[in-house]
Write a protein that holds these residues in place. Sequence first.
Motif, mmCIF file in Angstrom:
data_model
loop_
_atom_site.group_PDB
_atom_site.id
_atom_site.type_symbol
_atom_site.label_atom_id
_atom_site.label_comp_id
_atom_site.label_asym_id
_atom_site.label_seq_id
_atom_site.Cartn_x
_atom_site.Cartn_y
_atom_site.Cartn_z
ATOM 1 N N THR A 90 0.829 -1.212 0.000
ATOM 2 C CA THR A 90 0.000 0.000 0.000
ATOM 3 C C THR A 90 0.861 1.258 0.000
ATOM 4 O O THR A 90 0.582 2.224 -0.722
ATOM 5 C CB THR A 90 -0.934 0.004 1.222
ATOM 6 O OG1 THR A 90 -1.725 -1.176 1.227
ATOM 7 C CG2 THR A 90 -1.840 1.225 1.203
ATOM 8 N N SER A 91 1.921 1.249 0.793
ATOM 9 C CA SER A 91 2.813 2.414 0.858
ATOM 10 C C SER A 91 3.486 2.658 -0.480
ATOM 11 O O SER A 91 3.611 3.802 -0.938
ATOM 12 C CB SER A 91 3.877 2.200 1.942
ATOM 13 O OG SER A 91 3.288 1.985 3.202
ATOM 14 N N PRO A 103 -4.399 14.505 2.276
ATOM 15 C CA PRO A 103 -3.253 14.274 3.163
ATOM 16 C C PRO A 103 -1.990 13.774 2.470
ATOM 17 O O PRO A 103 -0.910 14.297 2.726
ATOM 18 C CB PRO A 103 -3.787 13.241 4.167
ATOM 19 C CG PRO A 103 -5.254 13.519 4.229
ATOM 20 C CD PRO A 103 -5.636 13.929 2.831
ATOM 21 N N THR A 104 -2.111 12.762 1.598
ATOM 22 C CA THR A 104 -0.888 12.224 0.995
ATOM 23 C C THR A 104 -0.217 13.244 0.082
ATOM 24 O O THR A 104 1.015 13.298 -0.014
ATOM 25 C CB THR A 104 -1.197 10.944 0.198
ATOM 26 O OG1 THR A 104 -2.218 11.225 -0.770
ATOM 27 C CG2 THR A 104 -1.644 9.830 1.121
ATOM 28 N N ASN A 132 -2.581 -1.556 11.669
ATOM 29 C CA ASN A 132 -4.020 -1.493 11.396
ATOM 30 C C ASN A 132 -4.536 -0.064 11.218
ATOM 31 O O ASN A 132 -5.721 0.136 10.961
ATOM 32 C CB ASN A 132 -4.793 -2.170 12.534
ATOM 33 C CG ASN A 132 -4.441 -3.642 12.667
ATOM 34 O OD1 ASN A 132 -4.326 -4.340 11.657
ATOM 35 N ND2 ASN A 132 -4.250 -4.105 13.896
ATOM 36 N N ARG A 133 -3.653 0.917 11.369
ATOM 37 C CA ARG A 133 -4.104 2.303 11.243
ATOM 38 C C ARG A 133 -3.287 3.052 10.186
ATOM 39 O O ARG A 133 -3.558 2.947 9.003
ATOM 40 C CB ARG A 133 -4.026 3.003 12.607
ATOM 41 C CG ARG A 133 -5.051 2.441 13.619
ATOM 42 C CD ARG A 133 -4.966 3.183 14.946
ATOM 43 N NE ARG A 133 -5.187 4.623 14.781
ATOM 44 C CZ ARG A 133 -5.001 5.504 15.764
ATOM 45 N NH1 ARG A 133 -4.600 5.098 16.952
ATOM 46 N NH2 ARG A 133 -5.224 6.788 15.544
ATOM 47 N N ASP A 134 -2.234 3.772 10.600
ATOM 48 C CA ASP A 134 -1.546 4.689 9.685
ATOM 49 C C ASP A 134 -0.103 4.306 9.393
ATOM 50 O O ASP A 134 0.681 5.141 8.937
ATOM 51 C CB ASP A 134 -1.568 6.111 10.271
ATOM 52 C CG ASP A 134 -2.968 6.665 10.374
ATOM 53 O OD1 ASP A 134 -3.757 6.424 9.445
ATOM 54 O OD2 ASP A 134 -3.268 7.355 11.385
ATOM 55 N N LEU A 135 0.297 3.045 9.653
ATOM 56 C CA LEU A 135 1.682 2.656 9.393
ATOM 57 C C LEU A 135 2.027 2.800 7.917
ATOM 58 O O LEU A 135 3.150 3.162 7.560
ATOM 59 C CB LEU A 135 1.931 1.223 9.860
ATOM 60 C CG LEU A 135 3.366 0.704 9.674
ATOM 61 C CD1 LEU A 135 4.357 1.572 10.431
ATOM 62 C CD2 LEU A 135 3.479 -0.758 10.116
ATOM 63 N N ASN A 136 1.055 2.511 7.025
ATOM 64 C CA ASN A 136 1.329 2.655 5.593
ATOM 65 C C ASN A 136 1.666 4.104 5.235
ATOM 66 O O ASN A 136 2.522 4.370 4.387
ATOM 67 C CB ASN A 136 0.139 2.159 4.769
ATOM 68 C CG ASN A 136 -1.117 2.976 5.040
ATOM 69 O OD1 ASN A 136 -1.356 3.387 6.176
ATOM 70 N ND2 ASN A 136 -1.923 3.202 4.013
ATOM 71 N N LEU A 137 1.030 5.072 5.899
ATOM 72 C CA LEU A 137 1.333 6.482 5.656
ATOM 73 C C LEU A 137 2.732 6.828 6.167
ATOM 74 O O LEU A 137 3.470 7.599 5.522
ATOM 75 C CB LEU A 137 0.291 7.367 6.340
ATOM 76 C CG LEU A 137 0.434 8.876 6.130
ATOM 77 C CD1 LEU A 137 0.358 9.222 4.640
ATOM 78 C CD2 LEU A 137 -0.634 9.635 6.907
#
Length: 674
Positions: free
Chosen positions: A7-8, A55-56, A349-354
């Motif tokens: 995803t990242s 955001p991204t 499960n939250r924002d690690l990909n960001l």
Amino acid sequence: MIDVFITSLQNLLTLHHLSYMMIGVAIGLVVGILPALGGIAGMSLLLPFVYGMEPTAAIAMMVGLLAVIPTSDTFSCILMGIPGSSASQATVLDGFPLSRKGEAARALSASFSASMIGGLFGALCLTAIVIVARPLILSFTSAELFMLAIFGLSMVGVLSGSSLAKGVAACSLGLAFGAIGTAPANGGERMTFGSLYLMSGLEITIIGLGIFALPEVLDLLRGNSSISSTGKLGRGWLAGVRDTWREKWLTLRCATIGACVGLMPGLGGSVSDWISYGHTVQSAKDKSQFGKGDIRGVIGPEAANNSCAGGNLIPTLLFGIPGSGSMAIFLAAMILIGLQPGPGMADPNRDLNLTYTVVWTLALANVIGTAACIALSPSIARLTTIRFVLFAPFMILIIVFGAFQSTRSFEDILALLVVALTGIFLKRFGWPRPAFLIGFVLAGQVETYFYQAVQFYGYGFPLRPIAVVIALVTIASLWFTSRSRMRHKEETVQGGITTDIDFEREEDETAAAKNLWPQVIFTGIAVAFFIFTIAEGAQNSFLDAVFPVTVGAVGLLTAAIVLFWQLRGATGRGAAGNVNFDLDDGTSTGSLWRFVGWLVGFVIAIGVVGFTLALIGFFLAFLRIVAKSSWLQAIVLTAAAVGLVLVLTSILYMNLPGGVLQHYFYNQLVWPLR
């Protein structure tokens, strides 16, 4: 975790994300090339535009800017001798001498390649450390951070050049300057003279510009030539890359130092820069060329400050604790776009990909920024071929403007003048300016963390396990440095030669040797200042007094030792009746005092008629009288300077200092005079 990585990566490689990253890189290039602006000014430019953005996209733009500034600010360091930001001051020591020797291309390519490797290595480390960062960072309390700051101060022995007493005295002087303002423990005022401006202390930007940039500008003016002795970048683009590859282990070690220091909230790039430079000198076998143009002195700091930029992201993202001024604005921007920094940024499960998107954007922006800097180098380097007397007023303007944007107060400019005079005397009399600067940089951390450590853990805080480890590393560093000095002295006695590390130019040592009485007077003033520091500090409560009193005592002792030897040398030569206060060595074409007078006159004019009118008068007079320009050339260059200032003030939403004239005639004046 594999899903998070995928995803990242998808977020990173979208055209939308890459486009905004390129916008950030472009802005970062411009901000970095202009001396003294740095990440805070760049992030301030973007902050109004990120509100309401996706955001991204907003993250991509901001990270692109943050990634490229530590690379692009190398131009002003190497080509002009002006620190591009507080995190690039150590690069000036060897980068600028290389440029003056006609090896600018080699220095730039080594810097860019080391920056890229440092950025990529930092991103790689951060990719692996994000999951375990929380317990690692939480294990560093104020006690450990205090010991880290002490480790930074241990580098003074490396940065002291041939005189350890002068090095410690210069460092103490920097620590004393850092003690100016309100004490962190109980809020006592120290050396503020009742000034509201001094209550908040002096800004690192002003110190860097005053200690390094302005003395170099005035020194070049005396020489009446271009910056580069060859007038070209010179050959060596591939040589610089080969230098970085040859010093690959140094590059990786300094990148590791930068990433580790960046992880610690509150230390910042200016600390990692000097620690890595100290490590570079300390680990070198041949130290004779440091400060005169050693390529390793460029590679080490540049690798560290780029990896430090990545390290700063971790406490900002995971704890909401900014590691630097630019990260504080980055934190504000995250909140503006609806992101909440905290442990959730490391939760799969939250924002690690960001979080991983941010880290990898940083790495990609480093590569693109490096390529852009290499492409721009020939054009920017042409500035060094201009006769310096034509270029000098622009450099003085940029330095003064950069100092003013620290707090946007006229007092910034007055402080710059005082610090610049200090820097001139330090340079001419052989006091190591790097030691002064590392003292100032670490002053706040040393005092704040000491106070907090005592409050939380008592005076036994150095016995905490991690603190003990850092203390042992510090002791080993001091032992290594002292052993190196003893070995050097033995070689000097046996071989009859000297290879002292000299952080100032040889002609400055010559000038200093010729005029001992001015040195005696300067050292006497330093002794008086240390006595004043002790007296001022002693008027406060114990926790507010312990730092300035200790610093003043150490500085007083070492400065007294320096003064003793200077007096002995001066009286031994029978020079008491032949006091020469001219700081020139006889090889220059103009008196240093003459150009100091121009600088003082410019500052006085700003206070009287305001920045814009003072700028016009200063440029026209300087170009006509000093540069011998025609009226047409003087008017064109003055118009260009005024235009540059007005564009910058418009972009940064700044009001220039008005002076006495505007105070009395504000309603009668029109923009940009008011």
